[in-house]
Design a protein around this motif. Structure first.
Motif, PDB file in Angstrom:
ATOM      1  N   GLY A 108       0.965  -1.162   0.067  1.00  0.00           N
ATOM      2  CA  GLY A 108       0.049  -0.036  -0.075  1.00  0.00           C
ATOM      3  C   GLY A 108       0.992   1.189  -0.119  1.00  0.00           C
ATOM      4  N   ASN A 109       0.144   2.426   0.065  1.00  0.00           N
ATOM      5  CA  ASN A 109       1.027   3.490  -0.272  1.00  0.00           C
ATOM      6  C   ASN A 109       1.294   4.352   1.147  1.00  0.00           C
ATOM      7  OD1 ASN A 109       1.931   2.992  -2.825  1.00  0.00           O
ATOM      8  ND2 ASN A 109       0.073   3.867  -3.659  1.00  0.00           N
ATOM      9  N   SER A 110       0.935   4.173   2.214  1.00  0.00           N
ATOM     10  CA  SER A 110       1.139   4.846   3.236  1.00  0.00           C
ATOM     11  C   SER A 110       2.646   5.333   3.739  1.00  0.00           C
ATOM     12  CB  SER A 110       0.516   3.976   4.440  1.00  0.00           C
ATOM     13  OG  SER A 110       0.876   4.815   5.919  1.00  0.00           O
ATOM     14  N   ASN A 132      -1.119   2.044  -7.946  1.00  0.00           N
ATOM     15  CA  ASN A 132      -1.212   3.343  -8.453  1.00  0.00           C
ATOM     16  C   ASN A 132       0.164   3.758  -8.782  1.00  0.00           C
ATOM     17  OD1 ASN A 132      -4.011   3.422  -8.670  1.00  0.00           O
ATOM     18  ND2 ASN A 132      -4.117   4.004  -6.468  1.00  0.00           N
ATOM     19  N   ASN A 153      -4.992   3.624 -11.182  1.00  0.00           N
ATOM     20  CA  ASN A 153      -6.283   4.168 -11.527  1.00  0.00           C
ATOM     21  C   ASN A 153      -6.104   5.347 -12.511  1.00  0.00           C
ATOM     22  OD1 ASN A 153      -7.579   2.612  -9.660  1.00  0.00           O
ATOM     23  ND2 ASN A 153      -7.308   4.353  -8.013  1.00  0.00           N
ATOM     24  N   ARG A 159      -3.347  12.941 -11.040  1.00  0.00           N
ATOM     25  CA  ARG A 159      -2.457  13.236  -9.679  1.00  0.00           C
ATOM     26  C   ARG A 159      -1.034  13.129  -9.726  1.00  0.00           C
ATOM     27  NH1 ARG A 159      -5.293   9.273  -5.087  1.00  0.00           N
ATOM     28  NH2 ARG A 159      -3.581   8.095  -5.687  1.00  0.00           N
ATOM     29  N   THR A 241     -11.124  -0.027  -1.529  1.00  0.00           N
ATOM     30  CA  THR A 241      -9.881   0.438  -2.084  1.00  0.00           C
ATOM     31  C   THR A 241      -9.193  -0.462  -2.923  1.00  0.00           C
ATOM     32  OG1 THR A 241      -8.665  -0.352  -0.277  1.00  0.00           O
ATOM     33  CG2 THR A 241      -9.562   1.866  -0.001  1.00  0.00           C
ATOM     34  N   THR A 242      -7.959   0.112  -3.658  1.00  0.00           N
ATOM     35  CA  THR A 242      -7.235  -0.556  -4.459  1.00  0.00           C
ATOM     36  C   THR A 242      -6.503  -1.688  -3.682  1.00  0.00           C
ATOM     37  OG1 THR A 242      -6.747   1.231  -5.880  1.00  0.00           O
ATOM     38  CG2 THR A 242      -5.277  -0.687  -5.915  1.00  0.00           C
ATOM     39  N   GLY A 243      -6.103  -1.344  -2.566  1.00  0.00           N
ATOM     40  CA  GLY A 243      -5.612  -2.298  -1.478  1.00  0.00           C
ATOM     41  C   GLY A 243      -6.268  -3.538  -1.229  1.00  0.00           C
ATOM     42  N   PHE A 262       0.029  -0.243   4.751  1.00  0.00           N
ATOM     43  CA  PHE A 262      -1.369   0.031   4.996  1.00  0.00           C
ATOM     44  C   PHE A 262      -1.483   0.534   6.262  1.00  0.00           C
ATOM     45  CE2 PHE A 262      -3.934  -2.722   1.843  1.00  0.00           C
ATOM     46  CZ  PHE A 262      -2.983  -3.095   1.058  1.00  0.00           C
ATOM     47  N   TRP A 263      -1.822   1.875   6.369  1.00  0.00           N
ATOM     48  CA  TRP A 263      -1.914   2.666   7.314  1.00  0.00           C
ATOM     49  C   TRP A 263      -2.689   3.855   7.324  1.00  0.00           C
ATOM     50  CZ3 TRP A 263      -1.317   1.104  12.334  1.00  0.00           C
ATOM     51  CH2 TRP A 263      -1.259   2.117  13.253  1.00  0.00           C
ATOM     52  N   TYR A 276       0.010  10.622   4.119  1.00  0.00           N
ATOM     53  CA  TYR A 276      -0.949   9.711   3.287  1.00  0.00           C
ATOM     54  C   TYR A 276      -0.116   8.807   2.511  1.00  0.00           C
ATOM     55  CZ  TYR A 276      -4.402   8.957  -0.435  1.00  0.00           C
ATOM     56  OH  TYR A 276      -5.381   8.424  -1.355  1.00  0.00           O
ATOM     57  N   HIS A 277       0.789   9.209   1.612  1.00  0.00           N
ATOM     58  CA  HIS A 277       1.664   8.707   0.682  1.00  0.00           C
ATOM     59  C   HIS A 277       3.040   8.713   1.105  1.00  0.00           C
ATOM     60  CE1 HIS A 277      -1.449   9.063  -2.664  1.00  0.00           C
ATOM     61  NE2 HIS A 277      -1.670   7.857  -2.037  1.00  0.00           N
ATOM     62  N   TYR A 286      -9.422  10.572   5.931  1.00  0.00           N
ATOM     63  CA  TYR A 286      -9.708   9.042   6.046  1.00  0.00           C
ATOM     64  C   TYR A 286     -11.105   8.739   6.351  1.00  0.00           C
ATOM     65  CZ  TYR A 286      -4.549   8.368   5.824  1.00  0.00           C
ATOM     66  OH  TYR A 286      -3.158   8.513   5.368  1.00  0.00           O
ATOM     67  N   HIS A 293     -14.173   5.809   0.089  1.00  0.00           N
ATOM     68  CA  HIS A 293     -13.682   4.560   0.878  1.00  0.00           C
ATOM     69  C   HIS A 293     -14.061   4.628   2.265  1.00  0.00           C
ATOM     70  CE1 HIS A 293     -11.774   3.357  -2.874  1.00  0.00           C
ATOM     71  NE2 HIS A 293     -10.864   4.731  -2.856  1.00  0.00           N
TER      72      HIS A 293
HETATM   73  N1  CTP Z   1      -3.343   2.780   1.913  1.00  0.00           N
HETATM   74  C1  CTP Z   1      -3.391   2.832   3.267  1.00  0.00           C
HETATM   75  N2  CTP Z   1      -3.057   3.814   4.091  1.00  0.00           N
HETATM   76  C2  CTP Z   1      -2.462   4.776   3.357  1.00  0.00           C
HETATM   77  C3  CTP Z   1      -2.833   5.085   1.996  1.00  0.00           C
HETATM   78  C4  CTP Z   1      -3.115   3.924   1.378  1.00  0.00           C
HETATM   79  O1  CTP Z   1      -3.990   1.581   3.832  1.00  0.00           O
HETATM   80  N3  CTP Z   1      -2.391   5.936   4.302  1.00  0.00           N
HETATM   81  C5  CTP Z   1      -3.589   1.607   1.150  1.00  0.00           C
HETATM   82  C6  CTP Z   1      -5.115   1.659   0.480  1.00  0.00           C
HETATM   83  O2  CTP Z   1      -5.917   0.420   0.570  1.00  0.00           O
HETATM   84  C7  CTP Z   1      -5.108   2.139  -0.904  1.00  0.00           C
HETATM   85  C8  CTP Z   1      -3.756   1.798  -1.270  1.00  0.00           C
HETATM   86  O3  CTP Z   1      -2.951   1.673  -0.086  1.00  0.00           O
HETATM   87  O4  CTP Z   1      -5.923   1.526  -1.799  1.00  0.00           O
HETATM   88  C9  CTP Z   1      -3.056   2.211  -2.403  1.00  0.00           C
HETATM   89  O5  CTP Z   1      -2.893   3.821  -1.863  1.00  0.00           O
HETATM   90  P1  CTP Z   1      -3.339   4.840  -2.990  1.00  0.00           P
HETATM   91  O6  CTP Z   1      -2.726   4.569  -4.232  1.00  0.00           O
HETATM   92  O7  CTP Z   1      -3.258   6.176  -2.218  1.00  0.00           O
HETATM   93  O8  CTP Z   1      -4.845   4.721  -3.136  1.00  0.00           O
HETATM   94  P2  CTP Z   1      -6.112   5.697  -3.123  1.00  0.00           P
HETATM   95  O9  CTP Z   1      -5.945   6.380  -4.351  1.00  0.00           O
HETATM   96  O10 CTP Z   1      -6.193   6.485  -1.872  1.00  0.00           O
HETATM   97  O11 CTP Z   1      -7.303   4.782  -3.312  1.00  0.00           O
HETATM   98  P3  CTP Z   1      -7.909   3.821  -4.386  1.00  0.00           P
HETATM   99  O12 CTP Z   1      -6.805   3.619  -5.362  1.00  0.00           O
HETATM  100  O13 CTP Z   1      -8.044   2.653  -3.783  1.00  0.00           O
HETATM  101  O14 CTP Z   1      -9.167   4.728  -4.886  1.00  0.00           O
END
Ligand code: CTP
Length: 319
Positions: A108-110, A132, A153, A159, A241-243, A262-263, A276-277, A286, A293
């Motif tokens: 995931g991207n956290s 993504n 996506n 983005r 979510t994608t995750g 994932f956070w 967030y990323h 969130y 989501h």
């Molecule tokens: N994620 C997470 N905590 C974060 C950011 C992301 O748990 N702070 C997880 C989510 O399951 C998310 C996945 O990592 O779907 C990929 O992150 P991201 O590319 O940011 O997805 P989003 O654009 O936020 O959401 P989605 O593509 O699901 O619409």
């Protein structure tokens, strides 16, 4: 029913800090975690009643032809025509055909990944899923580099690559695609009309520049099927979510599933701020009711599965 029902207050708008997960009640240290093969088999079997990732991961050439009309999943009244370029990129057979891996990582991207030193551990998995088009090169120590499948996506084109408005952004996008080196590029192209042009640009560039990727375009039923599985298990998610989509699909072709990054919280397990990323400065609410989501609720569900040994959530740093 796997009894995944969670505390409904987590999905609400109120940010109650007592509800934020801590390292001790989510991902225990590695010594405490044991893989529950029996439970993971039951989950795979139950998910298979709703979707089959080998099939739903992508629409195949045999199913569509150029000129066919598709109704978008989220805005059913809007349609697109399958272009000859998109048709060329549909796979002939499932990119997951006959695949079964012992250990998979979903990244995931956290921002929790920053300074995690988890790169090597992530890369040691047999199959690595990323989300993504998140960058890897500059973050290799923390996130690794290996990519077996990466999602995109259509909104990512806007983005992260400014809608390719200049040669420089186009160049960055192409560099990222070239870096994929034969992996699967998974594009949810049929979700919303707003993604139409961005998908068309990406498809055009992949063909024009002969980018070495195996493209996949999820089936029209995937999202509803995934949501259906979780709703049946009393997990009231709005739109997965994608995750979560990746975890649900990965149960089909992975034995052990390890989740990193994932956070969905602004504060880390040690009270530290978390982005967030890991790779940009975007912010995210969130718990917003307006957002598509329900990330904290998803996280709580994944934590439950972690505690029961069905998957492994990594939130601690790696050795
Ligand atoms: N994620 C997470 N905590 C974060 C950011 C992301 O748990 N702070 C997880 C989510 O399951 C998310 C996945 O990592 O779907 C990929 O992150 P991201 O590319 O940011 O997805 P989003 O654009 O936020 O959401 P989605 O593509 O699901 O619409």
């Amino acid at each position: 029913n796997l009894s995944l029902e969670t505390n409904p207050s987590t999905g609400s708008n109120a940010v109650d800090h007592k509800l934020l997960p801590s390292a001790s009640n989510t991902a225990q240290s590695s010594t405490d975690w044991n893989f529950n093969k029996t439970l993971s088999k039951i989950i795979r079997k139950n998910i298979l009643k709703f979707l089959d990732a080998e099939r739903d991961i992508s629409i195949l050439k045999g199913i569509l032809k150029p000129g066919d009309v598709i109704h978008y999943v989220f805005d059913r009244q809007s349609t697109m025509n399958v272009s000859s370029e998109l048709y060329k990129l549909l796979p002939r057979v499932s990119p997951l055909k006959n695949q079964f891996h012992k250990r998979c990582a979903i990244v995931g991207n956290s921002g929790i990944l920053l300074n995690s030193s988890c790169g090597q551990e992530i890369d040691s998995n047999d199959f690595v899923i990323r989300c993504n088009l998140a960058p890897v090169e500059e973050y290799e120590r923390d996130v690794g580099r290996r990519t077996s499948l990466v999602t995109m996506n259509p909104s990512v084109v806007q983005r992260a690559f400014q809608d390719l408005t200049s040669e420089q952004w186009k160049g960055r996008f192409l560099k990222r695609l070239r870096g994929l080196n034969g992996s699967i590029l998974w594009i949810p192209a049929f979700m919303a009309k707003s993604g139409e042009e961005r998908v068309a640009w990406a498809v055009h560039l992949i063909l024009q520049q002969a980018i070495n990727v195996h493209t996949a375009f999820p089936s029209l039923r995937l999202l509803h099927a995934v949501r259906g599985y979780w709703l049946t298990n009393k997990v009231q998610i709005k739109r997965p979510t994608t995750g979560l989509l990746m975890y649900t699909m990965a149960t089909r072709f992975c034995e052990q599933i390890h989740l990193y990054g994932f956070w969905p919280f602004h504060i880390g397990p040690q009270g530290n701020p978390v982005k967030y990323h890991y790779y940009d400065t975007l912010t995210y609410e969130y718990t917003s009711q307006a957002g598509p989501h329900t990330m904290p609720l998803e996280f709580e569900t994944l934590s439950t599965l972690h505690r029961r040994g069905a998957l492994r959530l990594h939130i601690e740093t790696c050795n």
